[in-house]
Design an enzyme around this catalytic site. Structure first.
Site, PDB file in Angstrom:
ATOM      1  N   HIS A 255       0.855  -1.334   0.272  1.00 44.66           N
ATOM      2  CA  HIS A 255      -0.182  -0.165   0.170  1.00 44.66           C
ATOM      3  C   HIS A 255       0.700   1.321   0.016  1.00 44.66           C
ATOM      4  CE1 HIS A 255      -2.880   2.980   1.179  1.00 44.66           C
ATOM      5  NE2 HIS A 255      -3.835   2.089   0.731  1.00 44.66           N
TER       6      HIS A 255
ATOM      7  N   LEU B 287     -10.467  -3.777   3.500  1.00 41.40           N
ATOM      8  CA  LEU B 287      -9.728  -3.252   2.451  1.00 41.40           C
ATOM      9  C   LEU B 287      -8.465  -2.434   3.230  1.00 41.40           C
ATOM     10  CD1 LEU B 287      -8.916  -2.566  -0.498  1.00 41.40           C
ATOM     11  CD2 LEU B 287     -10.519  -0.574  -0.374  1.00 41.40           C
ATOM     12  N   ASP B 288      -7.286  -2.871   3.005  1.00 37.03           N
ATOM     13  CA  ASP B 288      -6.073  -2.217   3.468  1.00 37.03           C
ATOM     14  C   ASP B 288      -6.097  -2.096   5.146  1.00 37.03           C
ATOM     15  OD1 ASP B 288      -5.193  -1.642   0.906  1.00 37.03           O
ATOM     16  OD2 ASP B 288      -6.482   0.429   0.786  1.00 37.03           O
ATOM     17  N   GLU B 289      -6.708  -2.885   5.689  1.00 31.98           N
ATOM     18  CA  GLU B 289      -6.744  -3.051   7.179  1.00 31.98           C
ATOM     19  C   GLU B 289      -6.000  -4.401   7.565  1.00 31.98           C
ATOM     20  OE1 GLU B 289     -10.151  -1.778   8.935  1.00 31.98           O
ATOM     21  OE2 GLU B 289     -10.180  -0.060   7.852  1.00 31.98           O
TER      22      GLU B 289
END
Length: 281
Positions: free
Chosen positions: A189, A224-226
């Site tokens: 990311h 998402l993105d966690e």
């Protein structure tokens, strides 16, 4: 000489380290690396033990270790250090992370084999061909996402992939793919999570006058993105940096952080616990 890596998780309790060491000694092994961690809040024990032995057969060692694991309620993973995981890299139009991973595996720096490159664009076919890796161009639209993901899964299955790496793959994976490879999909990311999520992060950073930018590699999950973070890094920036400077510096970080995360995974140095990742040195 190939070594064996034990990755262990269980409730913290007396005698764990002794029991593992005694097991290794009992099969004629010699410990070459050992590291453990205790999460005091959760009361959970984590350990990575690497050892050599005369017959490093994974199935045999798993069977021999089973009574010890049962005694302490351990979840145990057994791997050989000379295994070369089979990796599929998914990428969109930006080539920097893909090119770096191909170079690291081709040169022998990364002990793994990239067996497939999958992209929703045709851009990297020549790059993959240069490294002798099959290239799969699988375009996708909002209306064809489900069909395209079925094609992705077919490629992953036919290539017997152990690990999926999202090297700036600008598509959101659905549970159809995520559930097929739990804690085996690594994403990079373009921010030091959780700051500046969403579109145009470097533009946001430049407008806010930040003094640090970063990159984060994590296991992909439905959130998402966690997902559990494996590696992060930052670099200093200043008021003199334009957006192009931030993008260039950010790409450099993404390359290094993603490679660091992939290396930790293929060397069997990561254990996921909840939404955290224990990364052994």
């Amino acid at each position: 000489m190939a070594s064996v890596v034990l990755l262990l998780t269980c409730a913290d309790q007396p005698g764990l380290v002794h029991a593992v060491a005694d097991f290794v000694l009992g099969i004629g092994g010699n410990i070459v690396h050992a590291e453990q961690h205790i999460d005091p809040e959760a009361g959970v024990f984590f350990q990575r033990v690497e050892f050599t032995c005369a017959h490093p057969d994974v199935a045999t060692i798993e069977a021999a270790f089973a009574p010890t694991a049962a005694r302490f309620g351990m979840h145990a993973q057994v791997n050989r250090s000379d295994e070369r995981p089979r990796i599929a890299v998914l990428a969109s139009t930006q080539p920097h992370c893909l090119a770096d991973l191909l170079a690291r595996t081709s040169s022998g720096e990364l002990a793994a084999d990239i067996v497939a490159v999958i992209s929703n664009h045709p851009d990297h076919a020549a790059l993959a061909a240069f490294h002798g890796v099959p290239y799969h161009h699988l375009p996708v639209t909002r209306d064809t996402r489900e069909q395209q993901e079925r094609q992705v899964l077919e490629v992953l299955a036919s290539a017997q992939v152990d690990l999926v790496v999202l090297a700036r793959y600008m598509q959101i994976l659905t549970p159809q793919v995520l559930d097929a490879y739990p804690t085996r999909i690594i994403n990079i990311h373009h921010s030091f999570l959780p700051a500046f999520v969403g579109a145009r992060p470097y533009h946001q950073a430049q407008q806010r006058g930040v003094k640090l930018i970063g990159a984060t590699a994590h296991y992909a999950t439905a959130d998402l993105d966690e997902g559990p973070i494996i590696a992060q890094d930052v670099t200093a920036v200043s008021h003199r940096d334009a957006v192009d400077d931030l993008v260039r510096k950010g790409r450099d970080l993404e390359v290094v952080v993603l490679a660091r995360a992939v290396r930790a995974h293929v060397e069997h140095r990561t254990l996921v616990f909840g939404n955290k990742t224990v990364v052994f040195g």
